[in-house]
Write an enzyme that holds these catalytic residues in place. Structure first.
Site, short mmCIF file in Angstrom:
data_model
loop_
_atom_site.label_atom_id
_atom_site.label_comp_id
_atom_site.label_asym_id
_atom_site.label_seq_id
_atom_site.Cartn_x
_atom_site.Cartn_y
_atom_site.Cartn_z
N HIS A 52 -8.54 -2.11 1.53
CA HIS A 52 -7.39 -2.79 0.97
C HIS A 52 -6.27 -2.77 2.01
CE1 HIS A 52 -8.51 -3.35 -3.28
NE2 HIS A 52 -9.33 -2.34 -3.04
N ASP A 93 -4.61 -8.55 1.21
CA ASP A 93 -4.64 -8.68 -0.25
C ASP A 93 -3.64 -9.73 -0.73
OD1 ASP A 93 -6.60 -6.79 -0.33
OD2 ASP A 93 -5.48 -5.31 -1.48
N HIS A 116 -7.10 2.45 1.59
CA HIS A 116 -6.49 1.44 2.47
C HIS A 116 -6.71 1.69 3.95
CE1 HIS A 116 -3.54 4.63 2.70
NE2 HIS A 116 -3.07 4.40 1.48
N GLU A 129 0.87 -1.17 0.00
CA GLU A 129 0.00 0.00 0.00
C GLU A 129 0.91 1.22 0.00
OE1 GLU A 129 -3.12 -0.23 -0.52
OE2 GLU A 129 -3.29 -2.40 -0.19
N ASP A 162 -7.31 10.86 -0.20
CA ASP A 162 -7.80 9.92 -1.22
C ASP A 162 -7.18 8.54 -1.06
OD1 ASP A 162 -9.40 11.87 -2.30
OD2 ASP A 162 -8.08 12.31 -4.01
#
Length: 240
Positions: free
Chosen positions: A151, A156, A58, A10, A53
């Protein structure tokens, strides 16, 4: 045995060339396509603020990473976990760009390009023209997304490990692996079952019954070759 590492990251954004940084990395160890239970996971201090954003994707905030180690402090552990294994990532170029950028920033040699395996490319070859995002593949392969709110690198990576198994053969491959393990454990028993019998079974018919049966065959069957293959020599059978 084949060892591979499934990796996900991430980040603060989309492009390390514009100053975006890695903020989380998660790895899953596979052995012969199946997770071993060994993982590597850490948050990383990006040395910059995380845009709202990105946080909406995440869920990682500046507060969450304020005490996290910088990448230079974790690079040795990450490299040790990966070892010399191939690295599987979905849309691998994205993760590779960030990993390479972080390696360069801390003066560490980058990982070899040919070690990266892109599961997105595998999916595009298998399902051309279809949605092949990780979420779409999870739905296609019935991999549950119930535990994922945001996420995250480790969750993931776990989802991708399941998807990657399906892309490489799925349940058929899992059955092959199970069969291999069973064969290794009971191979001699199976071999004895399907090979030559060391000692024939005793006949259950009487001599008179066998003689009557041979007379029937000789009188009624024009082609005796089939029965000769089973040990019935018609030339030596008693005359009808």
């Amino acid at each position: 045995m084949s060892r591979e590492i499934v990796l996900d990251t991430e980040t603060t954004g989309f492009d390390p060339k514009t100053g975006d940084r890695l903020i989380e990395v998660g790895c899953i160890e596979l052995m012969d396509l199946l997770p071993t239970g060994r993982t590597y996971h850490t948050l990383v201090h990006p040395e910059r603020l995380i845009p709202p954003d990105s946080t909406r994707v995440h869920g990682i905030t500046d507060e969450k990473v304020k005490d996290a180690p910088k990448f230079a402090a974790i690079v040795a552990d990450l490299v040790a976990f990966i070892g010399d294994a191939p690295i599987i990532a979905h849309n691998a170029q994205f993760d590779r760009n960030f990993i390479d950028a972080e390696f360069r920033l801390c003066g560490h040699p980058v990982l070899e390009a040919d070690r990266w395996i892109d599961s997105l490319q595998l999916a595009q070859k298998k399902f051309p023209g279809m949605p092949n995002s990780l979420d779409a593949l999870c739905k296609r392969f019935k991999v549950s997304l119930a535990d994922r709110t945001f996420h995250g690198a480790l969750i993931d990576a776990r989802l991708l490990a399941e998807v990657y198994l399906e892309l490489r053969g799925g349940k058929e491959r899992r059955l092959d692996l199970s069969a291999a393990r069973v064969t290794a454990a009971v191979g001699p028993v199976i071999a004895a079952a399907v090979g030559a019998r060391p000692r024939p079974l005793s006949p259950r018919s009487t001599e008179a019954e066998r003689a009557a049966h041979l007379e029937f065959l000789k009188a009624n069957l024009k082609d005796h070759s089939l029965w000769e293959g089973y040990g019935l020599d018609m030339e030596k059978a008693p005359a009808a």
